[in-house]
Design a protein around this motif. Structure first.
Motif, PDB file in Angstrom:
ATOM      1  N   UNK A   1     -14.382  37.075 -16.959  1.00 25.69           N
ATOM      2  CA  UNK A   1     -14.009  38.138 -18.272  1.00 25.69           C
ATOM      3  C   UNK A   1     -13.193  36.890 -19.386  1.00 25.69           C
ATOM      4  N   UNK A   2     -12.791  37.255 -20.458  1.00 27.68           N
ATOM      5  CA  UNK A   2     -12.575  36.341 -21.333  1.00 27.68           C
ATOM      6  C   UNK A   2     -11.532  35.302 -21.693  1.00 27.68           C
ATOM      7  N   UNK A   3     -10.567  35.291 -20.664  1.00 30.15           N
ATOM      8  CA  UNK A   3      -9.822  34.027 -20.193  1.00 30.15           C
ATOM      9  C   UNK A   3     -10.160  33.254 -18.894  1.00 30.15           C
ATOM     10  N   UNK A   4     -11.549  33.260 -18.341  1.00 31.39           N
ATOM     11  CA  UNK A   4     -12.131  32.788 -17.656  1.00 31.39           C
ATOM     12  C   UNK A   4     -13.320  31.639 -18.511  1.00 31.39           C
ATOM     13  N   UNK A   5     -14.058  32.854 -19.426  1.00 29.37           N
ATOM     14  CA  UNK A   5     -14.777  32.304 -20.444  1.00 29.37           C
ATOM     15  C   UNK A   5     -14.331  31.270 -21.099  1.00 29.37           C
ATOM     16  N   UNK A   6     -13.371  31.469 -21.358  1.00 28.03           N
ATOM     17  CA  UNK A   6     -12.509  31.005 -22.680  1.00 28.03           C
ATOM     18  C   UNK A   6     -11.759  29.722 -22.405  1.00 28.03           C
ATOM     19  N   UNK A   7     -10.986  29.294 -20.594  1.00 32.41           N
ATOM     20  CA  UNK A   7     -10.647  28.072 -19.737  1.00 32.41           C
ATOM     21  C   UNK A   7     -11.939  27.570 -19.753  1.00 32.41           C
ATOM     22  N   UNK A   8     -13.146  27.665 -19.109  1.00 28.90           N
ATOM     23  CA  UNK A   8     -14.736  26.821 -18.868  1.00 28.90           C
ATOM     24  C   UNK A   8     -14.684  26.171 -20.435  1.00 28.90           C
ATOM     25  N   UNK A   9     -15.159  27.049 -21.757  1.00 31.68           N
ATOM     26  CA  UNK A   9     -15.019  26.759 -22.885  1.00 31.68           C
ATOM     27  C   UNK A   9     -14.429  25.202 -23.256  1.00 31.68           C
TER      28      UNK A   9
END
Length: 80
Positions: free
Chosen positions: A2-10
């Motif tokens: 998900x976008x929030x998960x990807x953003x958090x990883x980034x």
């Protein structure tokens, strides 16, 4: 992902990368080496302090011996 998960990883990756660069730039990455060197110096200073009194006594004795030898050679006596 998900976008929030990807953003958090980034975001976490950027924090680590920036943190690593700041650590290198400020020398914090060498902190463990610095702490080890400081601990080693602390031990050396403590050992030096322990030798200070015996070495001072040795130097005093050597000075007296040299003064005595010189007075014998010159025949002037040791004086005071």
């Amino acid at each position: 992902m998900t976008k929030p998960g990807l953003v958090e990883r980034l975001r976490d990756g950027v924090r680590r990368h920036v943190g690593d660069r700041v650590a290198v730039a400020t020398g914090v990455d060498e902190l463990a080496d610095l702490e080890a060197a400081a601990a080693s110096l602390e031990v050396a200073v403590a050992e030096d302090r322990g030798l200070e009194v015996p070495l001072a006594a040795l130097v005093d004795a050597l000075e007296r011996d040299v003064a005595e030898v010189l007075s014998r050679r010159t025949g002037t006596g040791m004086g005071a």
